[in-house]
Design a protein around this motif. Sequence first.
Motif: not given
Length: 371
Positions: A169, A280, A283, A349-351
């Motif tokens: 993400y 990737t 996102f 979808f957050r790192w």
Amino acid sequence: MTPDIVHVSSAHPWVDNRVHLREAAAAADAGYRVRLIAVDSPLEAPPTPVEVVRIPPRRRLRRMLLSTTEALLLALRSRARLVHLHDPELIWTIPVLRAAGRIVVYDAHEDLPDQIWGKDYLSYRQRAVLSALSHGLLRLAGTADRVVTATEWTGRRFPQARRIAIHNYPLRRAADDTQTALEARPAVVAHVGVLSRDRGVDVVAAVPEQPDFPPGWRIELVGSIDAATDTTALRTAEAGALLRHGGVVGPTAARDLLLGARIGLVPFRRTPVTDQIFPTKLFEYLAAGLAVVVTDTPMMRMLLEGADCATFVPPDDPGAIARAVRRYAEDPALLERHGGAARRAAQRFRWEREATRLVAMYDELLPCVRR
């Protein structure tokens, strides 16, 4: 500085998103002393607390012979307690590192056997032999203390007790919070990331010549081109001025390109690999508030379930992509609705959540080390 953790790649550039800017940086931000050993590149990346050691870029055979050995020696000399490996060509170093008393993490970015079967430029016999060898490599990779995988699907190859899925993400950026409305941006369809046949480069190259492609629009691509890819169609399309390949750019420049576009494109062919990966680019498109045109697969439907932000198109169909772009061009309200829905979907979808899980894994493997 003697690092606690050393991330090692003999194939990825030091600016790599997953290797450096996400995983290594997350550990450093959490208080670990982190060193990265990776391939030199003239590209730039945002500053991080990670110490970077660069090894020379080499062609594939020399890389597998020389770069892997150089990377192993540098990892051992670092005296780091934990070594996090990022390439299949480094799997052979796992028993060496463990014999030297190191904790070893192997990072499976993609599913290796499926990746090999997707290389249709190889004969069936060549793929069968390489696939059999890859299964042996993965059994060796499974002896690492932990295996980090980019998706749950890739993780099925490894022992359940030692695997963890850390998804690709995107990092949150302040620039993503102050976006220009889509209708005020240039009439651009963007594609970021690796270009290859399986990732639809021939399909993208054919889109501008379709009768439904709207006038005044263009396609902008950035990213490396897979070495086995025939670029004839891409270069022919570039000559027509409606498509431009900007080459390989750094991660910040790629994200900035998206903030100057209206639509993001995910044109994958249907293969065992592309049917399972979490792209990737998807996102990052959502974070940039782009409407999305994406190949219709069960995985894409699952990822975007409940988000009214995308137009799904059949694989290998440049005409369908052109019609989707025309629909957005002729219906600004639809474009803005899908862009707004994309920004909302990006919150899923957050790192940051993935980083917390990654650091928890390091904490388990390195108790009482973090500052």
